[in-house]
Every structure is written in C-alpha cells, then in structure tokens.
Design a protein around this motif. Structure first.
Motif, PDB file in Angstrom:
ATOM      1  N   UNK A  30      31.039  32.331  37.205  1.00 59.57           N
ATOM      2  CA  UNK A  30      31.692  31.133  37.982  1.00 59.57           C
ATOM      3  C   UNK A  30      32.069  31.035  39.269  1.00 59.57           C
ATOM      4  N   UNK A  31      31.985  29.990  39.828  1.00 58.52           N
ATOM      5  CA  UNK A  31      32.193  30.018  41.384  1.00 58.52           C
ATOM      6  C   UNK A  31      33.722  30.292  41.484  1.00 58.52           C
ATOM      7  N   UNK A  32      34.353  31.180  42.341  1.00 57.37           N
ATOM      8  CA  UNK A  32      35.597  31.002  42.602  1.00 57.37           C
ATOM      9  C   UNK A  32      35.598  30.805  44.214  1.00 57.37           C
ATOM     10  N   UNK A  33      36.678  29.639  44.424  1.00 58.31           N
ATOM     11  CA  UNK A  33      36.762  29.388  45.937  1.00 58.31           C
ATOM     12  C   UNK A  33      37.659  30.305  46.597  1.00 58.31           C
ATOM     13  N   UNK A  34      37.367  31.197  47.509  1.00 57.48           N
ATOM     14  CA  UNK A  34      38.319  32.407  47.942  1.00 57.48           C
ATOM     15  C   UNK A  34      38.107  32.502  49.432  1.00 57.48           C
ATOM     16  N   UNK A  35      39.025  32.507  50.108  1.00 53.74           N
ATOM     17  CA  UNK A  35      38.798  32.750  51.573  1.00 53.74           C
ATOM     18  C   UNK A  35      38.197  34.343  51.815  1.00 53.74           C
ATOM     19  N   UNK A  74      36.747  39.499  46.861  1.00 57.23           N
ATOM     20  CA  UNK A  74      36.846  40.460  45.661  1.00 57.23           C
ATOM     21  C   UNK A  74      35.454  41.124  45.554  1.00 57.23           C
ATOM     22  N   UNK A  75      35.579  42.345  46.211  1.00 56.73           N
ATOM     23  CA  UNK A  75      34.412  43.345  46.269  1.00 56.73           C
ATOM     24  C   UNK A  75      33.836  43.723  44.888  1.00 56.73           C
ATOM     25  N   UNK A  76      34.632  44.186  43.996  1.00 55.97           N
ATOM     26  CA  UNK A  76      34.375  44.683  42.444  1.00 55.97           C
ATOM     27  C   UNK A  76      33.659  43.245  41.947  1.00 55.97           C
ATOM     28  N   UNK A  77      34.459  42.244  41.898  1.00 58.93           N
ATOM     29  CA  UNK A  77      33.787  41.059  41.308  1.00 58.93           C
ATOM     30  C   UNK A  77      32.274  40.701  41.942  1.00 58.93           C
ATOM     31  N   UNK A  78      32.204  40.895  43.247  1.00 54.18           N
ATOM     32  CA  UNK A  78      30.876  40.630  43.896  1.00 54.18           C
ATOM     33  C   UNK A  78      29.916  41.379  43.279  1.00 54.18           C
ATOM     34  N   UNK A  79      30.319  42.613  43.242  1.00 54.31           N
ATOM     35  CA  UNK A  79      29.038  43.702  42.747  1.00 54.31           C
ATOM     36  C   UNK A  79      28.929  43.353  41.271  1.00 54.31           C
ATOM     37  N   UNK A  80      29.869  42.815  40.400  1.00 61.45           N
ATOM     38  CA  UNK A  80      29.469  42.411  39.035  1.00 61.45           C
ATOM     39  C   UNK A  80      28.410  41.402  39.048  1.00 61.45           C
ATOM     40  N   UNK A  91      29.606  25.142  51.537  1.00 60.44           N
ATOM     41  CA  UNK A  91      30.990  24.752  51.661  1.00 60.44           C
ATOM     42  C   UNK A  91      31.887  26.132  52.137  1.00 60.44           C
ATOM     43  N   UNK A  92      33.110  25.827  52.345  1.00 57.33           N
ATOM     44  CA  UNK A  92      33.924  27.126  52.883  1.00 57.33           C
ATOM     45  C   UNK A  92      34.372  27.740  51.803  1.00 57.33           C
ATOM     46  N   UNK A  93      34.634  29.178  51.921  1.00 57.03           N
ATOM     47  CA  UNK A  93      35.267  30.008  50.717  1.00 57.03           C
ATOM     48  C   UNK A  93      34.306  30.095  49.813  1.00 57.03           C
ATOM     49  N   UNK A  94      33.021  30.135  49.987  1.00 56.34           N
ATOM     50  CA  UNK A  94      32.068  30.427  48.852  1.00 56.34           C
ATOM     51  C   UNK A  94      31.077  31.686  49.075  1.00 56.34           C
ATOM     52  N   UNK A  95      31.833  32.510  50.068  1.00 58.90           N
ATOM     53  CA  UNK A  95      30.578  33.570  50.521  1.00 58.90           C
ATOM     54  C   UNK A  95      30.092  34.360  49.515  1.00 58.90           C
ATOM     55  N   UNK A  96      30.892  34.979  48.265  1.00 60.74           N
ATOM     56  CA  UNK A  96      30.255  35.780  47.270  1.00 60.74           C
ATOM     57  C   UNK A  96      29.113  35.024  46.598  1.00 60.74           C
ATOM     58  N   UNK A  97      29.301  33.736  46.079  1.00 58.63           N
ATOM     59  CA  UNK A  97      28.520  33.043  45.656  1.00 58.63           C
ATOM     60  C   UNK A  97      27.147  32.639  46.526  1.00 58.63           C
ATOM     61  N   UNK A  98      27.224  32.257  47.629  1.00 56.16           N
ATOM     62  CA  UNK A  98      26.100  32.047  48.450  1.00 56.16           C
ATOM     63  C   UNK A  98      25.144  33.284  48.660  1.00 56.16           C
ATOM     64  N   UNK A 132      30.763  26.048  33.959  1.00 60.94           N
ATOM     65  CA  UNK A 132      30.564  26.932  34.939  1.00 60.94           C
ATOM     66  C   UNK A 132      31.583  26.529  36.013  1.00 60.94           C
ATOM     67  N   UNK A 133      32.251  25.390  35.876  1.00 58.50           N
ATOM     68  CA  UNK A 133      33.230  24.988  36.951  1.00 58.50           C
ATOM     69  C   UNK A 133      34.766  25.326  36.433  1.00 58.50           C
ATOM     70  N   UNK A 134      34.777  26.207  35.394  1.00 56.55           N
ATOM     71  CA  UNK A 134      36.042  26.051  34.783  1.00 56.55           C
ATOM     72  C   UNK A 134      37.013  26.790  35.842  1.00 56.55           C
ATOM     73  N   UNK A 135      36.890  27.636  36.588  1.00 57.91           N
ATOM     74  CA  UNK A 135      37.630  28.047  37.514  1.00 57.91           C
ATOM     75  C   UNK A 135      37.726  27.463  38.907  1.00 57.91           C
ATOM     76  N   UNK A 136      37.068  26.165  38.996  1.00 58.58           N
ATOM     77  CA  UNK A 136      36.999  25.407  40.099  1.00 58.58           C
ATOM     78  C   UNK A 136      37.914  24.257  39.982  1.00 58.58           C
ATOM     79  N   UNK A 137      38.922  24.192  40.903  1.00 52.43           N
ATOM     80  CA  UNK A 137      39.979  23.218  40.966  1.00 52.43           C
ATOM     81  C   UNK A 137      39.305  21.694  40.822  1.00 52.43           C
TER      82      UNK A 137
END
Length: 247
Positions: free
Chosen positions: A91-96, A101-107, A148-155, A191-196
């Motif tokens: 799921x997308x996590x909006x994070x600056x 989060x490098x381990x999460x990105x690797x996963x 959008x801002x704060x979506x680098x890992x997902x993008x 999929x949006x469960x972690x999105x405000x």
C-alpha cells in the motif's frame, strides 16, 4: 478459445474483479492461476462460483526463493499461461523523503519488480513458442506528469515496471506477444488503508469527474488489453483517470 491466466495479486479488489470479468463468459477449459499471500481465502466465493476454473497459490512474492519455487511449481504442474497479469504492491505510504524507509522500499521492489521479472522469464518461453501472449502490469497515474509529493518509493517502483513493459514490448512484439500497462488514478480499494482520508477526499474533489476510480472503472480497460482484439497494441500505458491525468 480457452486460455490460462496467471494473475499475481489476484486476491486484491482489482484481481478478484478481473477474475470475475474474465470467467463470466469464458469457455470450458479456461483456468486462472491465482496468487495471493496469506489471504487466498478471499478467492473462496469465486472458486465456488466457477468450480474447477481457479487454482489458488499462497506465495510471498517478497521472498525471491519462494518466487523461484512458485515458478518451478507452475512449470511442472500447470498449463503454460497464455496471459500474465501482475498486480501486487505494498500500500502507498505518504512519507517525506527525509523519512524514506529503505527496507520497506526494498520489499516493495521485490514484490512489484523483481517478482515480475522472474515470472515474465517463466512464462515468456511458452508464449514465444505459441506465438501468442498477453502481459499486463498495473501502474499508476502518478507516473504521468508530476507525481504528488511524498510518494517517491511508490513512483520509483511503478516507473521500473513501466520500463520493463516497454522493453519487453519491443523485444517480443514479433512473436505476437503484447505487453501493456494500465495507469489508474486513485482507486478506492483496500489498497488505500494506510492513506489518510483527507488525501482520499481531496483526490476525489480534484478529479474532473468528482470522484475517485473504482475497480469497475479499471477492469474493463484491463480486459480489453488482454483480449484478442488488442493484438496490435503493445508498449502502451493506458490512463484510467477520469481526466485527472492525461498522457
């Protein structure tokens, strides 16, 4: 004609809606090889509705060794897939970026990109021999224009899938194999469960149609790209966005 569909991420809202769409009018002998991870019970209603047409697999795509084993099981126990649809992602996590989060990105890269490479390597030889195949990835409208801002890992992960799509499309077109992507705007699913909620509501308000996408909006586009009629369409990313992002 009966086809064999390999769907990774089949337990997602989109995956289940796509299975129902594909099987509703499918001929006898059609088979869906449906991968999930710890949640294959979500497929039970579909298995009951379409007995013998769905074969669930519980596989953790974040583990490359389990993906290798999955490929071996497919090769030794299942018909060769004619279609491969790859849907999984964290799921997308909006994070600056400063809190990246490098381990999460690797996963997520294992789940989205590395497993896609392994599964494509597993299915493409038989498709090449048959001179027919369909491969479909799910991207995101965030890869169209400015994200959008704060979506680098997902993008980043989705852009990697887009590069794989284009590369495979060029290499395998002469074998009658198409490789495409759909790029939905924000879809209101689990999929949006972690999105405000504020972000979800703002996305709906900003969309020209005044709402976010649903699986019912996206699955018909996916079904078309998987169809025989789409045989001369390859290497494309089809926006399904209600006009919020236009390629």
């Amino acid at each position: 004609m009966a086809y064999t569909y390999l769907i990774s991420g089949a337990t997602s809202d989109v995956g289940r809606a796509l299975i129902e769409r594909l099987l509703k009018t499918a001929p006898e002998g059609t088979l869906v090889l449906a991968q999930g991870c710890g949640d294959v019970e979500k497929l039970a209603p579909l298995c009951q509705a379409y007995p013998g047409m769905i074969r669930p697999f519980d596989v953790d795509l974040s583990d490359p060794y389990k993906v290798d084993t999955f490929c071996q099981v497919l090769a030794s126990t299942c018909p060769a897939p004619t279609h491969f649809i790859h849907l999984p992602a964290l799921p997308v996590v909006n994070t600056k970026f400063k809190a990246f989060d490098e381990p999460r990105f690797a996963k997520d890269m294992e789940i989205q990109v590395h497993s896609a490479v392994k599964l494509c390597k597993a299915v493409l030889p038989a498709m090449t021999k048959a001179r027919f195949g369909r491969i479909l990835f799910i991207q995101t409208s965030y890869t169209l224009g400015a994200p959008p801002k704060n979506t680098a890992a997902y993008v980043m992960a989705k852009q990697a899938l887009g590069g794989l799509c284009k590369s495979l499309a060029v290499e395998y077109a002469r074998f009658g194999i198409t490789v495409n992507c759909v790029a939905p705007s924000m879809m209101e699913t689990n999929f949006l469960k972690d999105t405000p909620d504020l972000i979800v509501q703002a996305s709906a308000a900003d969309n020209p149609m005044g709402r976010n996408a649903t699986p019912a909006d996206v699955v018909p586009a996916m079904a078309f790209l998987l169809s025989d009629e789409a045989g001369f369409i390859t290497g494309v990313t089809l926006p399904v966005t209600g006009g919020s992002a236009i390629a």
